[in-house]
Design a protein around this motif. Structure first.
Motif, PDB file in Angstrom:
ATOM      1  N   GLY A  25      10.991 101.042 -39.883  1.00 17.34           N
ATOM      2  CA  GLY A  25      11.472 100.324 -38.713  1.00 17.34           C
ATOM      3  C   GLY A  25      11.509 101.190 -37.467  1.00 17.34           C
ATOM      4  O   GLY A  25      11.642 102.412 -37.546  1.00 17.34           O
ATOM      5  N   ARG A  26      11.399 100.532 -36.297  1.00 18.28           N
ATOM      6  CA  ARG A  26      11.404 101.229 -35.004  1.00 18.28           C
ATOM      7  C   ARG A  26      12.534 100.666 -34.148  1.00 18.28           C
ATOM      8  O   ARG A  26      12.605  99.451 -33.933  1.00 18.28           O
ATOM      9  N   LEU A  27      13.407 101.537 -33.667  1.00 19.52           N
ATOM     10  CA  LEU A  27      14.493 101.151 -32.773  1.00 19.52           C
ATOM     11  C   LEU A  27      14.142 101.669 -31.383  1.00 19.52           C
ATOM     12  O   LEU A  27      14.002 102.879 -31.188  1.00 19.52           O
ATOM     13  N   VAL A  28      13.988 100.767 -30.431  1.00 14.34           N
ATOM     14  CA  VAL A  28      13.613 101.153 -29.070  1.00 14.34           C
ATOM     15  C   VAL A  28      14.847 101.103 -28.175  1.00 14.34           C
ATOM     16  O   VAL A  28      15.483 100.062 -28.029  1.00 14.34           O
ATOM     17  N   VAL A  29      15.189 102.235 -27.570  1.00 17.11           N
ATOM     18  CA  VAL A  29      16.342 102.342 -26.679  1.00 17.11           C
ATOM     19  C   VAL A  29      15.850 102.254 -25.247  1.00 17.11           C
ATOM     20  O   VAL A  29      15.004 103.042 -24.814  1.00 17.11           O
ATOM     21  N   PHE A  30      16.372 101.264 -24.478  1.00 17.12           N
ATOM     22  CA  PHE A  30      15.923 101.128 -23.094  1.00 17.12           C
ATOM     23  C   PHE A  30      17.089 100.959 -22.125  1.00 17.12           C
ATOM     24  O   PHE A  30      16.917 100.483 -20.998  1.00 17.12           O
ATOM     25  N   GLY A  31      18.274 101.396 -22.525  1.00 17.84           N
ATOM     26  CA  GLY A  31      19.420 101.343 -21.632  1.00 17.84           C
ATOM     27  C   GLY A  31      20.698 101.688 -22.360  1.00 17.84           C
ATOM     28  O   GLY A  31      20.700 101.940 -23.574  1.00 17.84           O
ATOM     29  N   ALA A  32      21.801 101.734 -21.611  1.00 19.28           N
ATOM     30  CA  ALA A  32      23.129 101.974 -22.168  1.00 19.28           C
ATOM     31  C   ALA A  32      24.136 101.216 -21.311  1.00 19.28           C
ATOM     32  O   ALA A  32      24.925 101.799 -20.576  1.00 19.28           O
ATOM     33  N   ALA A  33      24.084  99.876 -21.412  1.00 21.79           N
ATOM     34  CA  ALA A  33      24.875  99.016 -20.533  1.00 21.79           C
ATOM     35  C   ALA A  33      26.376  99.257 -20.666  1.00 21.79           C
ATOM     36  O   ALA A  33      27.134  99.040 -19.723  1.00 21.79           O
ATOM     37  N   SER A  34      26.812  99.710 -21.836  1.00 22.59           N
ATOM     38  CA  SER A  34      28.238  99.965 -22.037  1.00 22.59           C
ATOM     39  C   SER A  34      28.702 101.219 -21.319  1.00 22.59           C
ATOM     40  O   SER A  34      29.904 101.442 -21.151  1.00 22.59           O
ATOM     41  N   GLY A  35      27.760 102.063 -20.908  1.00 22.16           N
ATOM     42  CA  GLY A  35      28.102 103.334 -20.282  1.00 22.16           C
ATOM     43  C   GLY A  35      28.467 104.418 -21.287  1.00 22.16           C
ATOM     44  O   GLY A  35      28.781 105.538 -20.912  1.00 22.16           O
ATOM     45  N   GLU A  36      28.388 104.062 -22.569  1.00 23.92           N
ATOM     46  CA  GLU A  36      28.747 105.008 -23.630  1.00 23.92           C
ATOM     47  C   GLU A  36      27.499 105.606 -24.267  1.00 23.92           C
ATOM     48  O   GLU A  36      26.540 104.893 -24.553  1.00 23.92           O
ATOM     49  N   GLN A  37      27.509 106.907 -24.463  1.00 22.98           N
ATOM     50  CA  GLN A  37      26.427 107.574 -25.161  1.00 22.98           C
ATOM     51  C   GLN A  37      26.674 107.524 -26.672  1.00 22.98           C
ATOM     52  O   GLN A  37      27.811 107.365 -27.119  1.00 22.98           O
ATOM     53  N   SER A  38      25.599 107.654 -27.424  1.00 21.84           N
ATOM     54  CA  SER A  38      25.700 107.567 -28.885  1.00 21.84           C
ATOM     55  C   SER A  38      25.391 108.915 -29.514  1.00 21.84           C
ATOM     56  O   SER A  38      24.629 109.711 -28.970  1.00 21.84           O
ATOM     57  N   ARG A  39      25.970 109.143 -30.677  1.00 15.68           N
ATOM     58  CA  ARG A  39      25.670 110.348 -31.448  1.00 15.68           C
ATOM     59  C   ARG A  39      24.965 109.930 -32.730  1.00 15.68           C
ATOM     60  O   ARG A  39      25.415 109.017 -33.423  1.00 15.68           O
ATOM     61  N   MET A  40      23.842 110.578 -33.002  1.00 20.51           N
ATOM     62  CA  MET A  40      23.120 110.240 -34.229  1.00 20.51           C
ATOM     63  C   MET A  40      22.704 111.523 -34.942  1.00 20.51           C
ATOM     64  O   MET A  40      22.706 112.617 -34.354  1.00 20.51           O
ATOM     65  N   TYR A  41      22.350 111.373 -36.217  1.00 18.10           N
ATOM     66  CA  TYR A  41      21.914 112.497 -37.046  1.00 18.10           C
ATOM     67  C   TYR A  41      20.453 112.261 -37.425  1.00 18.10           C
ATOM     68  O   TYR A  41      20.160 111.418 -38.282  1.00 18.10           O
ATOM     69  N   PRO A  42      19.537 112.971 -36.784  1.00 20.26           N
ATOM     70  CA  PRO A  42      18.108 112.705 -36.988  1.00 20.26           C
ATOM     71  C   PRO A  42      17.675 112.721 -38.451  1.00 20.26           C
ATOM     72  O   PRO A  42      16.781 111.963 -38.833  1.00 20.26           O
TER      73      PRO A  42
END
Length: 324
Positions: free
Chosen positions: A233-250
């Protein structure tokens, strides 16, 4: 001329109506008398100082304008005063006049009015390329579209259908918005304010997850969306409307060969081989009646601050437009 400007970063209240000199076109510049201005989440990110690239102050927001060519620079050859056009610019759209490069102008078809015209370039191109160029959506694949009743969302749902998606899962925050997504072509409707929305997405895909997910909220929604992703699967990120950044573990992506992909429209605009064919395709869909543009509201320029409040409240649907 009148313009809406910000001199400091902050909430909608930092937007103020000012009088400034009307710019004069030189070289390949064209002066456009603006008739409609598209409002986007990128404008709110600019206002808050959270945009992808640095925002200089003072700053006039607005990247999406439609209007009439009022004057041209001495090296302009492809357009003349009086032509109806739509274009994307780096800044300066919240005003009565703005400069644009003649090479960026798109002539308006006769059947397309100014309000609908500004719903197409930024959000139409974004929806097109997050699906096709970055998401690499193939016929028969499933897709998850967040904020499916918004400007990009309504177009993404329609384009996914036109591109042959197998199952389109749309999320929104109310029954009214979900009904709009259904009218646009969504197959499965999910209210993301419900605590089990991830389980609903997985159930709709038989536990497999979606092949492509479009994410522009940020924060916890990003991490929850990752749980909805299928193998490959492919997740495409094109904004952050909530103003919150995310933390992920590659490393978590490795087990199921998943991808997280970023999208920024100005990079597409720098590649004519990507930009021009997609614009032609979008205008063709529009002319054939296969693509519907949804206008959520038209407001006078001096109400720009209120329009930003409405947009960020997530209570709006479709495209919000300002008029000088």
């Amino acid at each position: 001329m009148k313009a809406v400007q910000l001199k400091e970063f902050g909430g909608p209240e930092v937007l103020e109506l000012v009088e400034i000199e009307t710019p004069v076109p030189t070289g390949r510049e064209v002066l456009i008398e603006i008739k409609a201005i598209g409002v986007n989440y990128a404008d709110t990110a600019r206002r808050e100082g959270q945009y992808v690239v640095k925002t200089p102050l003072p700053f006039i927001p607005g990247a999406e304008i439609a209007g009439i060519v009022a004057a041209v620079g001495n090296q302009v050859s492809s357009v003349k005063p009086g032509m109806r056009v739509v274009t994307l610019i780096n800044s300066g759209g919240y005003s009565e006049f703005s400069l644009a490069d003649e090479r960026s102008l798109i002539p308006l078809p006769e059947q397309l009015d100014y309000q609908n015209a500004v719903a197409l370039p930024l959000q139409g191109l974004s929806a097109y390329h997050v699906l096709k160029t970055m998401g690499r959506l193939e016929k028969g694949e499933s897709i998850l579209v967040h904020a499916a009743a918004g400007g990009v969302g309504t177009l993404a749902v329609q384009l996914a259908k036109l591109f042959g998606a197998g199952k389109i899962i749309a999320t929104a925050s109310s029954d009214e918005k979900l009904e709009l997504a259904r009218q646009m072509g969504a197959d499965v409707l999910v209210n993301y304010t419900e605590s089990n929305w991830v389980e609903q997405v997985l159930e709709a895909t038989g536990g497999k997850g979606v092949d492509v997910a479009l994410e522009m909220v940020g924060g916890d929604v990003f991490n929850q969306t990752l749980k909805c992703l299928a193998t490959f699967g492919r997740l495409v990120v094109f904004g952050a409307a909530s103003g919150e950044q995310s933390r992920m573990y590659p490393g978590a992506l490795m087990a199921r060969n998943q991808s997280v992909i970023g999208f920024f429209l100005p990079q597409i605009m720098r590649k004519p081989e990507l930009l021009q064919p997609s614009l032609v395709e979008l205008l063709t869909y529009l002319g054939e009646g296969k693509l519907k543009l949804t206008i959520g509201g038209v407001f006078p320029l001096e109400e720009a601050a209120e329009v930003h409040r409405l947009l960020q409240s997530r209570k709006t649907t479709g495209k919000l437009v300002l008029e000088p």
